[in-house]
Design a protein around this motif. Structure first.
Motif, PDB file in Angstrom:
ATOM      1  N   HIS A 119     -51.400  84.502 -28.468  1.00 20.25           N
ATOM      2  CA  HIS A 119     -51.458  85.765 -29.200  1.00 20.25           C
ATOM      3  C   HIS A 119     -50.635  85.585 -30.478  1.00 20.25           C
ATOM      4  O   HIS A 119     -49.448  85.249 -30.397  1.00 20.25           O
ATOM      5  N   ARG A 166     -61.210  82.093 -20.991  1.00 19.90           N
ATOM      6  CA  ARG A 166     -60.468  83.335 -20.745  1.00 19.90           C
ATOM      7  C   ARG A 166     -60.248  83.536 -19.244  1.00 19.90           C
ATOM      8  O   ARG A 166     -59.168  83.944 -18.813  1.00 19.90           O
ATOM      9  N   ALA A 167     -61.266  83.214 -18.458  1.00 22.18           N
ATOM     10  CA  ALA A 167     -61.148  83.351 -17.005  1.00 22.18           C
ATOM     11  C   ALA A 167     -60.114  82.373 -16.450  1.00 22.18           C
ATOM     12  O   ALA A 167     -59.332  82.724 -15.546  1.00 22.18           O
ATOM     13  N   THR A 209     -52.266  78.476 -19.489  1.00 20.02           N
ATOM     14  CA  THR A 209     -51.892  79.857 -19.158  1.00 20.02           C
ATOM     15  C   THR A 209     -52.180  80.851 -20.275  1.00 20.02           C
ATOM     16  O   THR A 209     -52.202  82.057 -20.033  1.00 20.02           O
ATOM     17  N   GLN A 245     -52.457  82.944 -15.057  1.00 17.93           N
ATOM     18  CA  GLN A 245     -51.431  83.980 -15.116  1.00 17.93           C
ATOM     19  C   GLN A 245     -51.300  84.706 -13.780  1.00 17.93           C
ATOM     20  O   GLN A 245     -50.194  85.067 -13.364  1.00 17.93           O
ATOM     21  N   SER A 246     -52.413  84.886 -13.087  1.00 20.33           N
ATOM     22  CA  SER A 246     -52.367  85.491 -11.750  1.00 20.33           C
ATOM     23  C   SER A 246     -51.620  84.579 -10.786  1.00 20.33           C
ATOM     24  O   SER A 246     -50.831  85.041  -9.953  1.00 20.33           O
ATOM     25  N   HIS A 292     -53.711  73.925 -15.567  1.00 19.58           N
ATOM     26  CA  HIS A 292     -54.003  75.342 -15.771  1.00 19.58           C
ATOM     27  C   HIS A 292     -53.412  75.824 -17.098  1.00 19.58           C
ATOM     28  O   HIS A 292     -52.212  76.114 -17.174  1.00 19.58           O
ATOM     29  N   LYS A 298     -65.946  82.585 -22.525  1.00 20.95           N
ATOM     30  CA  LYS A 298     -65.484  83.439 -21.417  1.00 20.95           C
ATOM     31  C   LYS A 298     -64.884  82.606 -20.288  1.00 20.95           C
ATOM     32  O   LYS A 298     -63.984  83.075 -19.576  1.00 20.95           O
ATOM     33  N   THR A 341     -57.452  81.098 -18.028  1.00 19.13           N
ATOM     34  CA  THR A 341     -56.089  81.515 -18.364  1.00 19.13           C
ATOM     35  C   THR A 341     -55.684  82.750 -17.557  1.00 19.13           C
ATOM     36  O   THR A 341     -54.523  82.876 -17.146  1.00 19.13           O
ATOM     37  N   GLN A 342     -56.618  83.646 -17.302  1.00 21.31           N
ATOM     38  CA  GLN A 342     -56.306  84.821 -16.483  1.00 21.31           C
ATOM     39  C   GLN A 342     -55.964  84.406 -15.053  1.00 21.31           C
ATOM     40  O   GLN A 342     -55.025  84.943 -14.446  1.00 21.31           O
ATOM     41  N   LYS A 343     -56.705  83.436 -14.540  1.00 19.48           N
ATOM     42  CA  LYS A 343     -56.426  82.933 -13.198  1.00 19.48           C
ATOM     43  C   LYS A 343     -55.051  82.267 -13.151  1.00 19.48           C
ATOM     44  O   LYS A 343     -54.296  82.414 -12.178  1.00 19.48           O
ATOM     45  N   GLN A 365     -47.965  85.030 -11.373  1.00 20.66           N
ATOM     46  CA  GLN A 365     -47.481  86.298 -10.841  1.00 20.66           C
ATOM     47  C   GLN A 365     -47.377  86.266  -9.323  1.00 20.66           C
ATOM     48  O   GLN A 365     -46.389  86.725  -8.740  1.00 20.66           O
TER      49      GLN A 365
END
Length: 209
Positions: A41, A153-154, A36, A160-161, A34, A150, A156-158, A164
């Motif tokens: 940035h 991006r999905a 992240t 990070q979720s 995964h 996209k 890396t968002q997953k 969390q």
């Protein structure tokens, strides 16, 4: 199943590679990697940051035997005009690993080696690496030039979720999934004798369970 949360510009992720590779070679468990995007940035580099990175890297090298070369020190860390940004490395990892998913862990390590061992983050180096894994160089160059799709991006968002939801703060993090339950593998096991990591995972996830 084993889940690895990482960023290719994380020195500790690079340091964990020998133990992770040994675990993959000696465990029948499937892997899911995964990315992240933690460092995707642009962050301006300065001499103080470069010095901190190099000091930290020497500690990692001492613990794991991983190479942090003079080329890395002189061509990456000393280049204060180029931001600290894992976007390109993460994209290269994604594009190559999508083509050879069974080799994802090796792809990650080879992407890391470009930076830490060979001292380069040039597009040409990523293209050469992709070709080495059997990808069409011209198509890879086009996809790389197009930037993050996209789907990445999905992903890396997953990731990070996932961090969390499980109260995780840093990378690398290795998660062991047994049924629907996730447990964190102690990070210290990734920086010592690889057999300790192999034994821990085997004990936590016996083959017959």
């Amino acid at each position: 199943m084993l889940h690895l949360l990482f960023d290719p510009l994380c020195g500790w992720c690079y340091g964990a590679a020998p133990a992770l590779s040994a675990l993959k070679a000696h465990s029948p468990l499937q892997w899911q990697l995964h990315p992240t995007g933690l460092f995707s940035h642009p962050q301006a580099m300065n001499a103080e940051m470069a010095s901190y990175f190099w000091s930290n890297d020497q500690r990692i090298a001492q613990m794991t035997g991983q190479q942090f070369s003079q080329a890395y020190k002189e061509q990456i860390l000393a280049d204060l005009d180029t931001p600290f940004d894992s976007s390109a490395s993460t994209l290269a990892y994604y594009l190559i690993s999508q083509a050879v998913p069974d080799q994802s862990l090796d792809v990650l390590h080879r992407v890391q080696q470009l930076r830490y061992a060979k001292g380069t983050q040039e597009e040409a180096a990523f293209i050469e690496l992709a070709a080495g894994f059997g990808l069409d160089a011209g198509q890879f160059a086009k996809d790389f030039a197009a930037g993050w799709p996209k789907e990445l991006r999905a992903i890396t968002q997953k990731a990070q979720s996932l961090m969390q939801e499980n109260g995780l703060r840093g990378v690398p993090t290795l998660l062991l999934q047994k049924g629907g339950q996730l447990s964190v593998v102690p990070s210290s096991l990734m920086y010592q004798n690889p057999q300790d990591l192999i034994d821990f995972v085997a004990k936590q996830h016996p083959l017959h369970s």
